[in-house]
Design a protein around this motif. Structure first.
Motif, PDB file in Angstrom:
ATOM      1  N   LEU A  16       0.839  -1.193   0.000  1.00  0.00           N
ATOM      2  CA  LEU A  16       0.000   0.000   0.000  1.00  0.00           C
ATOM      3  C   LEU A  16       0.877   1.246   0.000  1.00  0.00           C
ATOM      4  O   LEU A  16       1.839   1.335   0.751  1.00  0.00           O
ATOM      5  CB  LEU A  16      -0.900  -0.003   1.235  1.00  0.00           C
ATOM      6  N   SER A  17       0.541   2.203  -0.855  1.00  0.00           N
ATOM      7  CA  SER A  17       1.355   3.410  -0.987  1.00  0.00           C
ATOM      8  C   SER A  17       0.479   4.595  -1.381  1.00  0.00           C
ATOM      9  O   SER A  17      -0.628   4.418  -1.889  1.00  0.00           O
ATOM     10  CB  SER A  17       2.429   3.174  -2.048  1.00  0.00           C
ATOM     11  N   ALA A  18       0.970   5.798  -1.134  1.00  0.00           N
ATOM     12  CA  ALA A  18       0.245   7.025  -1.489  1.00  0.00           C
ATOM     13  C   ALA A  18      -0.091   7.026  -2.977  1.00  0.00           C
ATOM     14  O   ALA A  18       0.726   6.640  -3.814  1.00  0.00           O
ATOM     15  CB  ALA A  18       1.067   8.248  -1.129  1.00  0.00           C
ATOM     16  N   GLY A  19      -1.315   7.438  -3.291  1.00  0.00           N
ATOM     17  CA  GLY A  19      -1.763   7.526  -4.673  1.00  0.00           C
ATOM     18  C   GLY A  19      -2.542   6.316  -5.153  1.00  0.00           C
ATOM     19  O   GLY A  19      -3.200   6.379  -6.188  1.00  0.00           O
ATOM     20  N   TYR A  20      -2.487   5.209  -4.433  1.00  0.00           N
ATOM     21  CA  TYR A  20      -3.205   4.002  -4.848  1.00  0.00           C
ATOM     22  C   TYR A  20      -4.711   4.213  -4.712  1.00  0.00           C
ATOM     23  O   TYR A  20      -5.176   4.772  -3.732  1.00  0.00           O
ATOM     24  CB  TYR A  20      -2.799   2.817  -4.002  1.00  0.00           C
ATOM     25  N   GLY A  21      -5.467   3.718  -5.668  1.00  0.00           N
ATOM     26  CA  GLY A  21      -6.919   3.743  -5.596  1.00  0.00           C
ATOM     27  C   GLY A  21      -7.408   2.630  -4.689  1.00  0.00           C
ATOM     28  O   GLY A  21      -6.898   1.509  -4.745  1.00  0.00           O
ATOM     29  N   VAL A  22      -8.367   2.948  -3.827  1.00  0.00           N
ATOM     30  CA  VAL A  22      -8.889   1.968  -2.884  1.00  0.00           C
ATOM     31  C   VAL A  22     -10.415   2.037  -2.797  1.00  0.00           C
ATOM     32  O   VAL A  22     -11.023   3.038  -3.165  1.00  0.00           O
ATOM     33  CB  VAL A  22      -8.298   2.163  -1.466  1.00  0.00           C
ATOM     34  N   GLN A  23     -10.977   0.958  -2.311  1.00  0.00           N
ATOM     35  CA  GLN A  23     -12.400   0.882  -1.986  1.00  0.00           C
ATOM     36  C   GLN A  23     -12.471   0.599  -0.494  1.00  0.00           C
ATOM     37  O   GLN A  23     -11.659  -0.165   0.045  1.00  0.00           O
ATOM     38  CB  GLN A  23     -13.050  -0.242  -2.764  1.00  0.00           C
ATOM     39  N   PHE A  24     -13.441   1.204   0.203  1.00  0.00           N
ATOM     40  CA  PHE A  24     -13.525   1.035   1.650  1.00  0.00           C
ATOM     41  C   PHE A  24     -14.933   1.346   2.140  1.00  0.00           C
ATOM     42  O   PHE A  24     -15.732   1.943   1.427  1.00  0.00           O
ATOM     43  CB  PHE A  24     -12.507   1.940   2.361  1.00  0.00           C
ATOM     44  N   THR A  25     -15.221   0.921   3.351  1.00  0.00           N
ATOM     45  CA  THR A  25     -16.453   1.297   4.024  1.00  0.00           C
ATOM     46  C   THR A  25     -16.093   2.359   5.054  1.00  0.00           C
ATOM     47  O   THR A  25     -14.920   2.548   5.375  1.00  0.00           O
ATOM     48  CB  THR A  25     -17.117   0.087   4.705  1.00  0.00           C
ATOM     49  N   THR A  26     -17.090   3.061   5.567  1.00  0.00           N
ATOM     50  CA  THR A  26     -16.821   4.160   6.487  1.00  0.00           C
ATOM     51  C   THR A  26     -17.471   3.927   7.850  1.00  0.00           C
ATOM     52  O   THR A  26     -18.420   3.162   7.984  1.00  0.00           O
ATOM     53  CB  THR A  26     -17.330   5.494   5.925  1.00  0.00           C
ATOM     54  N   ALA A  27     -16.925   4.614   8.845  1.00  0.00           N
ATOM     55  CA  ALA A  27     -17.469   4.581  10.201  1.00  0.00           C
ATOM     56  C   ALA A  27     -17.161   5.918  10.858  1.00  0.00           C
ATOM     57  O   ALA A  27     -16.196   6.598  10.483  1.00  0.00           O
ATOM     58  CB  ALA A  27     -16.850   3.442  11.000  1.00  0.00           C
ATOM     59  N   ASP A  28     -17.984   6.301  11.823  1.00  0.00           N
ATOM     60  CA  ASP A  28     -17.722   7.528  12.570  1.00  0.00           C
ATOM     61  C   ASP A  28     -16.432   7.373  13.362  1.00  0.00           C
ATOM     62  O   ASP A  28     -16.101   6.286  13.830  1.00  0.00           O
ATOM     63  CB  ASP A  28     -18.863   7.836  13.532  1.00  0.00           C
ATOM     64  N   GLY A  29     -15.727   8.473  13.516  1.00  0.00           N
ATOM     65  CA  GLY A  29     -14.489   8.454  14.288  1.00  0.00           C
ATOM     66  C   GLY A  29     -14.060   9.851  14.670  1.00  0.00           C
ATOM     67  O   GLY A  29     -14.638  10.832  14.212  1.00  0.00           O
ATOM     68  N   TYR A  30     -13.064   9.926  15.527  1.00  0.00           N
ATOM     69  CA  TYR A  30     -12.517  11.212  15.950  1.00  0.00           C
ATOM     70  C   TYR A  30     -11.024  11.163  15.749  1.00  0.00           C
ATOM     71  O   TYR A  30     -10.402  10.163  16.099  1.00  0.00           O
ATOM     72  CB  TYR A  30     -12.827  11.467  17.433  1.00  0.00           C
ATOM     73  N   PRO A  31     -10.401  12.136  15.158  1.00  0.00           N
ATOM     74  CA  PRO A  31     -10.863  13.468  14.782  1.00  0.00           C
ATOM     75  C   PRO A  31     -11.506  13.540  13.406  1.00  0.00           C
ATOM     76  O   PRO A  31     -12.001  14.574  13.001  1.00  0.00           O
ATOM     77  CB  PRO A  31      -9.587  14.297  14.809  1.00  0.00           C
ATOM     78  N   CYS A  32     -11.482  12.423  12.666  1.00  0.00           N
ATOM     79  CA  CYS A  32     -12.141  12.404  11.357  1.00  0.00           C
ATOM     80  C   CYS A  32     -12.764  11.023  11.164  1.00  0.00           C
ATOM     81  O   CYS A  32     -12.474  10.099  11.923  1.00  0.00           O
ATOM     82  CB  CYS A  32     -11.149  12.740  10.240  1.00  0.00           C
ATOM     83  N   PRO A  33     -13.628  10.857  10.159  1.00  0.00           N
ATOM     84  CA  PRO A  33     -14.244   9.555   9.920  1.00  0.00           C
ATOM     85  C   PRO A  33     -13.184   8.481   9.654  1.00  0.00           C
ATOM     86  O   PRO A  33     -12.078   8.777   9.201  1.00  0.00           O
ATOM     87  CB  PRO A  33     -15.097   9.774   8.675  1.00  0.00           C
ATOM     88  N   LYS A  34     -13.531   7.229   9.918  1.00  0.00           N
ATOM     89  CA  LYS A  34     -12.611   6.114   9.727  1.00  0.00           C
ATOM     90  C   LYS A  34     -12.944   5.338   8.462  1.00  0.00           C
ATOM     91  O   LYS A  34     -14.099   5.216   8.086  1.00  0.00           O
ATOM     92  CB  LYS A  34     -12.691   5.163  10.913  1.00  0.00           C
ATOM     93  N   ALA A  35     -11.902   4.804   7.835  1.00  0.00           N
ATOM     94  CA  ALA A  35     -12.055   3.895   6.701  1.00  0.00           C
ATOM     95  C   ALA A  35     -11.887   2.476   7.232  1.00  0.00           C
ATOM     96  O   ALA A  35     -10.999   2.206   8.046  1.00  0.00           O
ATOM     97  CB  ALA A  35     -10.999   4.174   5.644  1.00  0.00           C
ATOM     98  N   ARG A  36     -12.758   1.592   6.798  1.00  0.00           N
ATOM     99  CA  ARG A  36     -12.700   0.195   7.214  1.00  0.00           C
ATOM    100  C   ARG A  36     -12.665  -0.689   5.977  1.00  0.00           C
ATOM    101  O   ARG A  36     -13.107  -0.301   4.903  1.00  0.00           O
ATOM    102  CB  ARG A  36     -13.914  -0.155   8.047  1.00  0.00           C
ATOM    103  N   ASN A  37     -12.141  -1.892   6.140  1.00  0.00           N
ATOM    104  CA  ASN A  37     -12.099  -2.875   5.041  1.00  0.00           C
ATOM    105  C   ASN A  37     -11.480  -2.276   3.778  1.00  0.00           C
ATOM    106  O   ASN A  37     -12.055  -2.340   2.696  1.00  0.00           O
ATOM    107  CB  ASN A  37     -13.499  -3.418   4.738  1.00  0.00           C
ATOM    108  N   VAL A  38     -10.306  -1.696   3.913  1.00  0.00           N
ATOM    109  CA  VAL A  38      -9.606  -1.044   2.802  1.00  0.00           C
ATOM    110  C   VAL A  38      -9.068  -2.087   1.834  1.00  0.00           C
ATOM    111  O   VAL A  38      -8.330  -2.986   2.233  1.00  0.00           O
ATOM    112  CB  VAL A  38      -8.462  -0.147   3.328  1.00  0.00           C
ATOM    113  N   ARG A  39      -9.455  -1.950   0.558  1.00  0.00           N
ATOM    114  CA  ARG A  39      -9.021  -2.889  -0.501  1.00  0.00           C
ATOM    115  C   ARG A  39      -8.528  -2.101  -1.714  1.00  0.00           C
ATOM    116  O   ARG A  39      -9.081  -1.060  -2.040  1.00  0.00           O
ATOM    117  CB  ARG A  39     -10.175  -3.779  -0.937  1.00  0.00           C
ATOM    118  N   LEU A  40      -7.523  -2.631  -2.380  1.00  0.00           N
ATOM    119  CA  LEU A  40      -7.031  -2.005  -3.614  1.00  0.00           C
ATOM    120  C   LEU A  40      -8.045  -2.175  -4.728  1.00  0.00           C
ATOM    121  O   LEU A  40      -8.755  -3.168  -4.801  1.00  0.00           O
ATOM    122  CB  LEU A  40      -5.723  -2.650  -4.066  1.00  0.00           C
TER     123      LEU A  40
END
Length: 64
Positions: free
Chosen positions: A39-63
């Motif tokens: 995993l590296s900066a610039g890669y396209g990903v698909q993910f689900t979201t969840a509430d979080g602090y200080p910003c929303p969270k990404a879950r189940n991150v896949r290329l």
């Protein structure tokens, strides 16, 4: 949801994704569903979201 990896640190085991909705999402190594070493900066990903602090969270991150 779709987005691009903005930053990821394998040493710190977390990073941020810029979602296609314009929001920034935080994720940890435990949410990555691929070997984290590829995993590296610039890669396209698909993910689900969840509430979080200080910003929303990404879950189940896949290329894409």
């Amino acid at each position: 949801m779709l987005g691009r990896v903005k930053t990821y640190s394998s040493q710190k085991k977390y990073g941020f994704i810029s979602g296609d909705d314009g929001k920034e999402y935080y994720f940890t190594e435990g949410e990555i569903r691929i070997p984290s070493k590829i995993l590296s900066a610039g890669y396209g990903v698909q993910f689900t979201t969840a509430d979080g602090y200080p910003c929303p969270k990404a879950r189940n991150v896949r290329l894409l």
